[in-house]
Scaffold this active site. Structure first.
Site, mmCIF file in Angstrom:
data_model
loop_
_atom_site.group_PDB
_atom_site.id
_atom_site.type_symbol
_atom_site.label_atom_id
_atom_site.label_comp_id
_atom_site.label_asym_id
_atom_site.label_seq_id
_atom_site.Cartn_x
_atom_site.Cartn_y
_atom_site.Cartn_z
ATOM 1 N N ASN A 1 -27.001 95.095 -63.599
ATOM 2 C CA ASN A 1 -25.297 95.288 -64.336
ATOM 3 C C ASN A 1 -25.309 93.824 -65.180
ATOM 4 O O ASN A 1 -25.367 92.744 -64.662
ATOM 5 C CB ASN A 1 -24.404 95.713 -63.523
ATOM 6 C CG ASN A 1 -24.071 94.763 -62.375
ATOM 7 O OD1 ASN A 1 -24.982 94.131 -61.770
ATOM 8 N ND2 ASN A 1 -22.874 94.693 -61.897
ATOM 9 N N GLU B 1 -22.166 92.407 -66.879
ATOM 10 C CA GLU B 1 -20.550 92.591 -67.280
ATOM 11 C C GLU B 1 -20.483 91.794 -68.521
ATOM 12 O O GLU B 1 -21.024 90.803 -68.969
ATOM 13 C CB GLU B 1 -19.825 92.022 -66.232
ATOM 14 C CG GLU B 1 -20.087 93.044 -64.926
ATOM 15 C CD GLU B 1 -19.208 92.881 -63.825
ATOM 16 O OE1 GLU B 1 -18.431 91.752 -63.576
ATOM 17 O OE2 GLU B 1 -19.345 93.684 -62.922
ATOM 18 N N CYS C 1 -23.755 98.999 -66.938
ATOM 19 C CA CYS C 1 -24.483 99.192 -65.525
ATOM 20 C C CYS C 1 -26.196 98.982 -65.430
ATOM 21 O O CYS C 1 -26.660 99.063 -66.415
ATOM 22 C CB CYS C 1 -24.188 100.750 -65.046
ATOM 23 S SG CYS C 1 -22.533 101.079 -64.905
ATOM 24 N N GLU D 1 -28.056 100.786 -64.009
ATOM 25 C CA GLU D 1 -28.948 102.101 -64.346
ATOM 26 C C GLU D 1 -29.193 102.049 -65.762
ATOM 27 O O GLU D 1 -30.110 102.583 -66.378
ATOM 28 C CB GLU D 1 -28.401 103.310 -63.820
ATOM 29 C CG GLU D 1 -28.225 103.447 -62.414
ATOM 30 C CD GLU D 1 -26.744 102.896 -61.667
ATOM 31 O OE1 GLU D 1 -26.176 101.908 -62.389
ATOM 32 O OE2 GLU D 1 -26.380 103.229 -60.962
ATOM 33 N N CYS E 1 -22.516 105.512 -61.256
ATOM 34 C CA CYS E 1 -21.255 106.282 -61.742
ATOM 35 C C CYS E 1 -21.287 107.496 -62.668
ATOM 36 O O CYS E 1 -22.353 107.857 -63.006
ATOM 37 C CB CYS E 1 -20.542 105.287 -62.623
ATOM 38 S SG CYS E 1 -21.505 104.905 -64.425
ATOM 39 N N CYS F 1 -23.609 107.004 -65.890
ATOM 40 C CA CYS F 1 -24.765 106.616 -65.576
ATOM 41 C C CYS F 1 -25.567 108.148 -65.186
ATOM 42 O O CYS F 1 -26.741 108.367 -65.364
ATOM 43 C CB CYS F 1 -25.126 105.562 -64.551
ATOM 44 S SG CYS F 1 -24.711 104.008 -65.289
HETATM 45 N N1 THU Z 1 -22.070 99.336 -61.440
HETATM 46 C C1 THU Z 1 -23.723 99.660 -61.827
HETATM 47 O O1 THU Z 1 -24.324 98.804 -62.274
HETATM 48 N N2 THU Z 1 -24.142 100.815 -61.251
HETATM 49 C C2 THU Z 1 -23.598 101.675 -60.664
HETATM 50 O O2 THU Z 1 -24.103 102.561 -60.100
HETATM 51 C C3 THU Z 1 -21.879 101.370 -60.208
HETATM 52 C C4 THU Z 1 -21.383 100.308 -60.727
HETATM 53 C C5 THU Z 1 -21.694 98.142 -61.666
HETATM 54 C C6 THU Z 1 -20.626 98.095 -63.050
HETATM 55 C C7 THU Z 1 -19.982 96.733 -62.677
HETATM 56 O O3 THU Z 1 -20.607 95.888 -63.280
HETATM 57 C C8 THU Z 1 -19.966 96.732 -61.410
HETATM 58 O O4 THU Z 1 -20.948 97.492 -60.630
HETATM 59 C C9 THU Z 1 -18.726 97.108 -60.589
HETATM 60 O O5 THU Z 1 -18.146 98.193 -60.848
#
Ligand code: THU
Length: 135
Positions: free
Chosen positions: A45, A47, A56, A58, A89, A92
């Site tokens: 991920n 941010e 994310c 994925e 999520c 994704c």
């Molecule tokens: N996140 C992912 O990368 N994948 C997931 O399946 C769920 C959430 C990340 C998004 C964000 O950077 C952090 O987790 C918290 O939500």
């Protein structure tokens, strides 16, 4: 997939977790996408201070797969820095759906090596699909 491959992917996810850029949530996520030819593509991920611009793990892994010229997902793996198992999520799930067929597995890997798997159609019932338009 051989157990050793599965262990190798889980190990690589754990190795990649510190690469995640997650200064806002503090949640590090790593994902792997296994394509139909057996190639494995990784992502974390990423941010952003402008929160909605975050990506994310994925989605990062899917971008890596598409960039490599592959467009069919056989299996997805996800691991995080949280104590329990996490699942993709909703957004994704739809991104995985775009490149997968029924039976595609999503495997969540825990910090202690626990693994649980569900098919993409179990995670995203009645997902939206649109036939590509001809060129
Ligand atoms: N996140 C992912 O990368 N994948 C997931 O399946 C769920 C959430 C990340 C998004 C964000 O950077 C952090 O987790 C918290 O939500």
């Amino acid at each position: 997939m051989a157990l050793s491959d599965s262990a190798a992917i889980a190990g690589e996810l754990r190795r990649l977790l510190p690469h995640a850029h997650a200064p806002y949530s503090g949640v590090h996520v790593a994902a792997a996408v296994e394509d139909a030819d057996g190639g494995v593509h990784y992502g974390v991920n990423v941010e952003n201070a402008a929160y909605p611009q975050g990506v994310c793990a994925e989605a990062s892994a899917i971008s890596a797969m598409v960039t490599s010229g592959r467009a069919a997902i056989r299996r997805v793996w996800v691991a995080s820095s949280l104590p329990g198992l996490i699942w993709p999520c909703g957004g994704c799930r739809q991104k995985i759906w775009e490149f997968s067929q029924a039976g595609c597995e999503v495997v969540s890997v825990g910090r202690d090596g626990t693994e649980e798997r569900h098919t993409i159609e179990a995670l995203l019932p009645l997902g939206f699909r649109l036939e590509p338009r001809g060129a």
